[in-house]
Motif scaffolding. Structure first.
Motif, mmCIF file in Angstrom:
data_model
loop_
_atom_site.group_PDB
_atom_site.id
_atom_site.type_symbol
_atom_site.label_atom_id
_atom_site.label_comp_id
_atom_site.label_asym_id
_atom_site.label_seq_id
_atom_site.Cartn_x
_atom_site.Cartn_y
_atom_site.Cartn_z
ATOM 1 N N ASN A 37 -10.941 44.085 165.637
ATOM 2 C CA ASN A 37 -11.782 44.356 166.812
ATOM 3 C C ASN A 37 -12.177 45.832 166.927
ATOM 4 O O ASN A 37 -12.568 46.297 167.995
ATOM 5 C CB ASN A 37 -11.169 43.821 168.104
ATOM 6 N N ASN A 38 -12.109 46.537 165.795
ATOM 7 C CA ASN A 38 -12.807 47.829 165.700
ATOM 8 C C ASN A 38 -14.313 47.572 165.652
ATOM 9 O O ASN A 38 -15.110 48.457 165.941
ATOM 10 C CB ASN A 38 -12.346 48.648 164.480
ATOM 11 N N ALA A 39 -14.693 46.360 165.260
ATOM 12 C CA ALA A 39 -16.111 45.990 165.221
ATOM 13 C C ALA A 39 -16.615 45.702 166.633
ATOM 14 O O ALA A 39 -15.862 45.302 167.510
ATOM 15 C CB ALA A 39 -16.297 44.754 164.356
ATOM 16 N N GLY A 40 -17.912 45.906 166.815
ATOM 17 C CA GLY A 40 -18.574 45.530 168.067
ATOM 18 C C GLY A 40 -19.965 45.080 167.671
ATOM 19 O O GLY A 40 -20.786 45.905 167.279
ATOM 20 N N HIS A 41 -20.202 43.794 167.677
ATOM 21 C CA HIS A 41 -21.471 43.240 167.193
ATOM 22 C C HIS A 41 -22.263 42.644 168.352
ATOM 23 O O HIS A 41 -21.810 41.716 169.007
ATOM 24 C CB HIS A 41 -21.211 42.170 166.125
ATOM 25 N N ILE A 109 1.406 53.338 167.631
ATOM 26 C CA ILE A 109 1.636 54.182 166.445
ATOM 27 C C ILE A 109 0.340 54.919 166.072
ATOM 28 O O ILE A 109 0.356 56.116 165.771
ATOM 29 C CB ILE A 109 2.199 53.334 165.279
ATOM 30 N N GLU A 110 -0.769 54.218 166.147
ATOM 31 C CA GLU A 110 -2.057 54.858 165.832
ATOM 32 C C GLU A 110 -2.329 56.028 166.794
ATOM 33 O O GLU A 110 -2.759 57.105 166.377
ATOM 34 C CB GLU A 110 -3.190 53.843 165.927
ATOM 35 N N GLU A 111 -2.053 55.798 168.059
ATOM 36 C CA GLU A 111 -2.275 56.835 169.073
ATOM 37 C C GLU A 111 -1.442 58.077 168.743
ATOM 38 O O GLU A 111 -1.946 59.208 168.771
ATOM 39 C CB GLU A 111 -1.854 56.262 170.437
ATOM 40 N N SER A 123 -10.769 60.062 164.845
ATOM 41 C CA SER A 123 -11.527 59.441 165.943
ATOM 42 C C SER A 123 -11.727 57.957 165.662
ATOM 43 O O SER A 123 -12.842 57.466 165.554
ATOM 44 C CB SER A 123 -12.892 60.102 166.130
ATOM 45 N N THR A 124 -10.635 57.269 165.519
ATOM 46 C CA THR A 124 -10.696 55.831 165.255
ATOM 47 C C THR A 124 -11.093 55.097 166.535
ATOM 48 O O THR A 124 -11.207 55.704 167.600
ATOM 49 C CB THR A 124 -9.326 55.291 164.798
ATOM 50 N N THR A 125 -11.248 53.794 166.397
ATOM 51 C CA THR A 125 -11.601 52.991 167.579
ATOM 52 C C THR A 125 -10.364 52.662 168.425
ATOM 53 O O THR A 125 -10.471 51.945 169.414
ATOM 54 C CB THR A 125 -12.298 51.690 167.156
ATOM 55 N N GLY A 128 -5.674 49.903 166.493
ATOM 56 C CA GLY A 128 -4.492 49.628 165.666
ATOM 57 C C GLY A 128 -4.819 49.145 164.262
ATOM 58 O O GLY A 128 -3.962 48.592 163.558
ATOM 59 N N ILE A 129 -6.062 49.375 163.835
ATOM 60 C CA ILE A 129 -6.511 48.820 162.548
ATOM 61 C C ILE A 129 -5.765 49.451 161.358
ATOM 62 O O ILE A 129 -5.251 48.733 160.494
ATOM 63 C CB ILE A 129 -8.045 49.013 162.388
ATOM 64 N N GLY A 130 -5.709 50.789 161.333
ATOM 65 C CA GLY A 130 -5.031 51.478 160.227
ATOM 66 C C GLY A 130 -3.570 51.042 160.114
ATOM 67 O O GLY A 130 -3.129 50.600 159.044
ATOM 68 N N GLY A 216 -20.025 40.849 157.522
ATOM 69 C CA GLY A 216 -19.192 42.033 157.374
ATOM 70 C C GLY A 216 -19.117 42.794 158.687
ATOM 71 O O GLY A 216 -19.990 42.673 159.545
ATOM 72 N N ALA A 217 -18.082 43.597 158.815
ATOM 73 C CA ALA A 217 -17.999 44.545 159.931
ATOM 74 C C ALA A 217 -18.146 45.943 159.324
ATOM 75 O O ALA A 217 -18.218 46.095 158.098
ATOM 76 C CB ALA A 217 -16.670 44.397 160.642
ATOM 77 N N GLN A 218 -18.232 46.964 160.154
ATOM 78 C CA GLN A 218 -18.384 48.364 159.692
ATOM 79 C C GLN A 218 -19.537 48.489 158.689
ATOM 80 O O GLN A 218 -20.509 47.773 158.808
ATOM 81 C CB GLN A 218 -17.063 48.860 159.077
ATOM 82 N N MET A 221 -20.243 52.980 154.003
ATOM 83 C CA MET A 221 -19.765 54.367 154.073
ATOM 84 C C MET A 221 -18.430 54.489 154.822
ATOM 85 O O MET A 221 -17.810 55.548 154.835
ATOM 86 C CB MET A 221 -20.822 55.260 154.720
ATOM 87 N N LEU A 222 -18.003 53.382 155.450
ATOM 88 C CA LEU A 222 -16.685 53.371 156.095
ATOM 89 C C LEU A 222 -15.667 52.613 155.246
ATOM 90 O O LEU A 222 -14.541 52.364 155.676
ATOM 91 C CB LEU A 222 -16.774 52.742 157.494
ATOM 92 N N CYS A 223 -16.061 52.268 154.023
ATOM 93 C CA CYS A 223 -15.182 51.502 153.124
ATOM 94 C C CYS A 223 -14.012 52.379 152.666
ATOM 95 O O CYS A 223 -14.222 53.535 152.279
ATOM 96 C CB CYS A 223 -16.006 51.047 151.928
ATOM 97 N N ARG A 266 -23.904 57.742 163.151
ATOM 98 C CA ARG A 266 -22.471 57.765 162.889
ATOM 99 C C ARG A 266 -21.697 57.901 164.189
ATOM 100 O O ARG A 266 -22.011 58.766 165.011
ATOM 101 C CB ARG A 266 -22.120 58.895 161.923
ATOM 102 N N GLU A 267 -20.673 57.058 164.299
ATOM 103 C CA GLU A 267 -19.748 57.135 165.423
ATOM 104 C C GLU A 267 -18.460 57.696 164.823
ATOM 105 O O GLU A 267 -18.233 57.527 163.638
ATOM 106 C CB GLU A 267 -19.519 55.696 165.907
ATOM 107 N N GLY A 268 -17.663 58.358 165.580
ATOM 108 C CA GLY A 268 -16.404 58.865 165.016
ATOM 109 C C GLY A 268 -16.635 60.098 164.164
ATOM 110 O O GLY A 268 -17.766 60.564 163.981
ATOM 111 N N PRO A 294 -20.942 50.963 173.618
ATOM 112 C CA PRO A 294 -20.204 50.490 174.788
ATOM 113 C C PRO A 294 -18.681 50.526 174.633
ATOM 114 O O PRO A 294 -17.957 50.686 175.601
ATOM 115 C CB PRO A 294 -20.693 49.044 174.974
ATOM 116 N N ARG A 295 -18.190 50.410 173.358
ATOM 117 C CA ARG A 295 -16.731 50.368 173.181
ATOM 118 C C ARG A 295 -16.110 51.726 173.429
ATOM 119 O O ARG A 295 -15.040 51.849 173.991
ATOM 120 C CB ARG A 295 -16.366 49.914 171.759
ATOM 121 N N THR A 296 -16.800 52.788 172.974
ATOM 122 C CA THR A 296 -16.200 54.109 173.090
ATOM 123 C C THR A 296 -16.879 54.949 174.181
ATOM 124 O O THR A 296 -16.456 56.055 174.466
ATOM 125 C CB THR A 296 -16.310 54.858 171.747
#
Ligand code: GDP
Ligand code: IMO
Ligand code: MG
Length: 423
Positions: A37-41, A109-111, A123-125, A128-130, A216-218, A221-223, A266-268, A294-296
């Motif tokens: 849910n780092n994605a927002g479509h 942990i990400e925080e 500047s992640t979303t 908790g993805i990482g 796909g999400a992202q 260039m975010l691969c 680019r976001e982040g 809207p997410r950030t």
């Protein structure tokens, strides 16, 4: 083609949701295959606005089976909220038994990690993805099968023991097993009915010649493999990664539609060579509201279209056709720049240096094209576009060697125009 994937060709938010929704009207199955849910479509259909973060953007199309495959990391709390919000008794959804679950300790942990990095933070979303993908690689992740099975309690106990060692190192509050278990056992109960082996489901669907659309999400260039590392996400949002993440043979994927924004954003954190610094032009992009995330709750940084990036995406992901979005936002700009190569230490290059510090130093070589004044949000075919807009699309085709099969001139479903049907 019966089996295609929609991928982002840059830093995300290219309009994948909109293109997926459009193509989903022809699909039997729509599957998200990586990210979380780092994605927002965004999908705007039948007058309704939807922001899908985990549900595939095919979810508002009747008669479509929606899948979340094994390459995903799934925040089950978020997913159940999305399902509740959609409130569609006819929603057909299955979730892979091998997908990983994003748990509350991943977010904490990400925080802590982001905080410890100071000005070097990614500047992640903050989803908790990482940490969830790290746990997968470290072999202490929680898969859907275990989460919804009878061993959940025992497994969680073991994981929390490990996480509390991490918490101590990070100097954050320890995690309370009982609290997490009591909350998450309720979600596990609700999730059980969705969990299947999505690889078997997909292979059977493909065998029966069903039309399967992957989302796909992202963006490339975010691969994590091919993007602007370390300013990337933790999965590979490419067509190349799809077979692994979905559990299908590579040769079963017949094509990849790269979603190309008519300009870059680019976001982040992280570099973007064609970043626009001219305040008036930045204002032009911001006033459309398209670039408000809207997410950030921030504005994305705009840049001129970069063909080096599109060619990089084409090579490392595999892209067979392109869909160009947000063309309408360029209306009213006198001149449009297109980056055709970079200057790097006095040398002209047409690739992306692997070292982020070197990539931060490149400067773009531009060609300039005349813009158009007309509002194009009501055009219904390529020929109705002003000639300068037609030439702009032709130039993208020429520079990438890829055919524009779709373009879009507004956020609504009806504002997507199919130039050629490939699915
Ligand atoms: P995704 O993450 O790739 O699905 O893209 P997002 O939905 O995050 O961001 C794309 C934004 O652009 C959303 O606000 C869409 O509603 C909007 N959008 C998509 N295509 C178009 C278009 O052709 N024109 C305009 N004006 N907005 C668009
Ligand atoms: P969609 O699918 C735009 C960016 C974040 C950050 C980096 C790492 O809507 O195109 P993460 O939370 O994944 O660890 O963040 O990646 N990022 C996105 N940017 N669109 C997205 O998804 C993104 N998903 C992650 O801003 O720079
Ligand atoms: Mg998005």
């Amino acid at each position: 083609m019966n089996t295609i994937v929609v991928v982002g060709t840059a830093w995300g938010d290219e309009g994948k949701g909109k293109i997926t929704d459009f193509l989903a009207s022809k699909a039997d199955v729509v599957a998200r295959f990586q990210g979380g849910n780092n994605a927002g479509h965004t999908v705007i259909a039948d007058g309704k606005y939807h922001l899908f973060q985990l549900l595939p953007s095919g979810s508002v199309n009747k008669d479509v089976v929606n899948l979340l495959t094994q390459g995903m990391v799934i925040d089950v709390k978020g997913l159940l909220e999305e399902i509740d919000e959609l409130n569609d008794p006819n929603l057909q959804l299955y979730v892979s038994n091998r997908a990983h679950v994003v748990m509350p300790y991943h977010l904490k942990i990400e925080e802590a990690i982001e905080l410890s990095k100071g000005k070097d933070k990614l500047s992640t979303t903050k989803k908790g993805i990482g940490p969830a993908y790290s746990d997968k690689a470290n072999r202490i992740g929680l898969r859907m099968e275990i989460f919804t099975g009878s061993n959940f309690k025992e497994e969680l106990k073991k994981i929390i023991r490990q996480k509390n060692i991490d918490a101590e190192k990070l100097e954050i509050e320890s995690f309370d097993f009982e609290e997490i278990y009591n909350e998450y056992k309720v979600y596990a109960e609700r999730m059980r009915k969705y969990v299947i082996d999505t690889s078997i489901f997909l292979n059977e669907a493909i065998e029966k010649k069903k039309k399967v659309l992957f989302e796909g999400a992202q963006g490339v260039m975010l691969c994590v493999e091919n993007g602007t590392y370390p300013y990337v996400t933790s999965s590979s949002p490419t067509a190349a990664a799809l077979p692994l993440y979905a559990g299908i043979a590579p040769w079963l994927l017949e094509g990849a539609i790269g979603v190309v924004k008519a300009y870059m954003t680019r976001e982040g954190a992280g570099p973007m060579p064609t970043l626009i610094n001219d305040e008036e032009i930045v204002k032009h992009f911001h006033k459309t509201k398209v670039e408000y995330e809207p997410r950030t709750q921030t504005y994305r940084r705009p840049g001129w279209f970069d063909s080096v990036i599109l060619n990089h995406s084409k090579r490392v992901s595999g892209i067979s056709h392109i869909a160009v979005t947000v063309l309408d936002v360029l209306s009213g700009l006198k001149e449009l720049k297109i980056c055709i190569s970079y200057n790097h230490n006095g040398k002209e290059i047409n690739y992306i240096p692997a070292d982020i510090n070197e990539y931060s130093k490149v400067t773009p070589n531009y060609i300039t094209m005349p813009g158009w004044e007309e509002d194009i949000s009501n055009v219904t075919c390529f020929e109705e576009l002003p000639i300068n807009a037609q030439n702009y699309l032709r130039k993208i085709e020429e520079l990438s060697g890829l055919e524009v099969v779709l373009f879009s001139v507004g956020p609504n479903r009806e504002q997507t125009i199919e130039v050629k049907s490939v699915f």
